[in-house]
Design an enzyme around this catalytic site. Structure first.
Site, mmCIF file in Angstrom:
data_model
loop_
_atom_site.group_PDB
_atom_site.id
_atom_site.type_symbol
_atom_site.label_atom_id
_atom_site.label_comp_id
_atom_site.label_asym_id
_atom_site.label_seq_id
_atom_site.Cartn_x
_atom_site.Cartn_y
_atom_site.Cartn_z
ATOM 1 N N HIS A 22 -35.462 18.161 72.259
ATOM 2 C CA HIS A 22 -35.950 18.286 71.094
ATOM 3 C C HIS A 22 -34.793 18.472 70.278
ATOM 4 C CE1 HIS A 22 -35.261 23.088 71.858
ATOM 5 N NE2 HIS A 22 -34.416 22.567 72.179
ATOM 6 N N CYS B 113 -28.068 22.893 69.857
ATOM 7 C CA CYS B 113 -29.364 22.110 69.611
ATOM 8 C C CYS B 113 -29.634 21.926 68.620
ATOM 9 C CB CYS B 113 -30.246 23.777 69.762
ATOM 10 S SG CYS B 113 -30.722 24.453 72.078
ATOM 11 N N HIS C 112 -31.569 16.811 72.387
ATOM 12 C CA HIS C 112 -31.212 17.471 74.429
ATOM 13 C C HIS C 112 -32.298 17.744 74.588
ATOM 14 C CE1 HIS C 112 -30.960 20.925 71.619
ATOM 15 N NE2 HIS C 112 -31.295 21.257 72.471
ATOM 16 N N HIS D 201 -34.313 20.656 78.046
ATOM 17 C CA HIS D 201 -34.330 21.670 78.352
ATOM 18 C C HIS D 201 -35.274 21.474 79.722
ATOM 19 C CE1 HIS D 201 -31.533 24.162 75.993
ATOM 20 N NE2 HIS D 201 -32.686 23.564 74.774
ATOM 21 N N ASP E 122 -44.760 17.503 78.879
ATOM 22 C CA ASP E 122 -44.022 17.762 79.891
ATOM 23 C C ASP E 122 -43.931 16.275 79.236
ATOM 24 O OD1 ASP E 122 -42.523 18.289 82.492
ATOM 25 O OD2 ASP E 122 -44.323 16.933 83.915
ATOM 26 N N HIS E 123 -42.135 16.149 79.548
ATOM 27 C CA HIS E 123 -41.071 13.995 79.490
ATOM 28 C C HIS E 123 -41.225 14.008 78.124
ATOM 29 C CE1 HIS E 123 -40.912 15.117 84.064
ATOM 30 N NE2 HIS E 123 -40.265 14.323 83.968
ATOM 31 N N GLU F 161 -37.272 29.561 77.843
ATOM 32 C CA GLU F 161 -36.078 27.719 77.188
ATOM 33 C C GLU F 161 -34.789 27.822 78.212
ATOM 34 O OE1 GLU F 161 -35.800 25.975 73.313
ATOM 35 O OE2 GLU F 161 -34.153 27.508 73.477
HETATM 36 NI NI NI Z 1 -32.442 23.335 72.892
#
Ligand code: NI
Length: 147
Positions: free
Chosen positions: A21, A40, A46, A48, A86-87, A131
């Site tokens: 995100h 972020c 990047h 998580h 997911d992914h 997160e």
């Molecule tokens: Ni982040």
């Protein structure tokens, strides 16, 4: 407390997903975005490793002995949440975040909205999203019991 509330139990299903995100508010200046969101706000995204815990609370079915079949809950989470997030790049791949900043808070709200229609309406539903191992959010915030 009524009879049906006497044996209310909360059950939990734990899942995880990986996603990328970028936290960015286009209404703010670039400098403010960096100041508020730090790493972020990285323009190239990047990732998580999200830890998702879904809490379902209600009365124990007197015949079956379950609040909800956790296998059914697991399949529901997989179909409506994991298969969609997911992914994925949350900003680019998930329509719910087209105009919503994918902070952990907003992801928890979106996940709750994805699951709510598929969990029996008489059961309370809460989403807990980690997160990072140290940053965890919950939606709804308050534990409100059905009458
Ligand atoms: Ni982040």
């Amino acid at each position: 407390m009524t009879g049906s509330n006497a044996q209310r139990v909360a059950v939990y299903r734990h899942e995880h997903f990986n996603a990328a995100h970028r936290i960015h508010n286009p209404a703010l200046s670039d400098a403010d975005n960096v100041r508020i969101y730090g790493k972020c706000n990285n323009p190239n995204y990047h990732g998580h490793n999200y830890e998702l815990t879904v809490r379902v609370c209600g009365s124990v079915d007197p015949q079956i002995g379950y609040v909800m079949d956790l296998g059914v809950l697991s399949a529901t989470i997989k179909q409506y949440v994991l298969d969609r997030l997911d992914h994925k790049n949350l900003n680019l791949d998930v329509p719910e975040f087209a105009d919503v900043n994918p902070t952990a808070e907003n992801i928890a709200i979106v996940v709750h909205g994805l699951l709510r229609p598929h969990v029996p309406a008489n059961l309370d539903l809460h989403v807990v999203l980690g997160e990072t191992p140290r940053n965890i959010v919950q939606y709804p915030a308050d534990i409100v019991h059905h009458a």
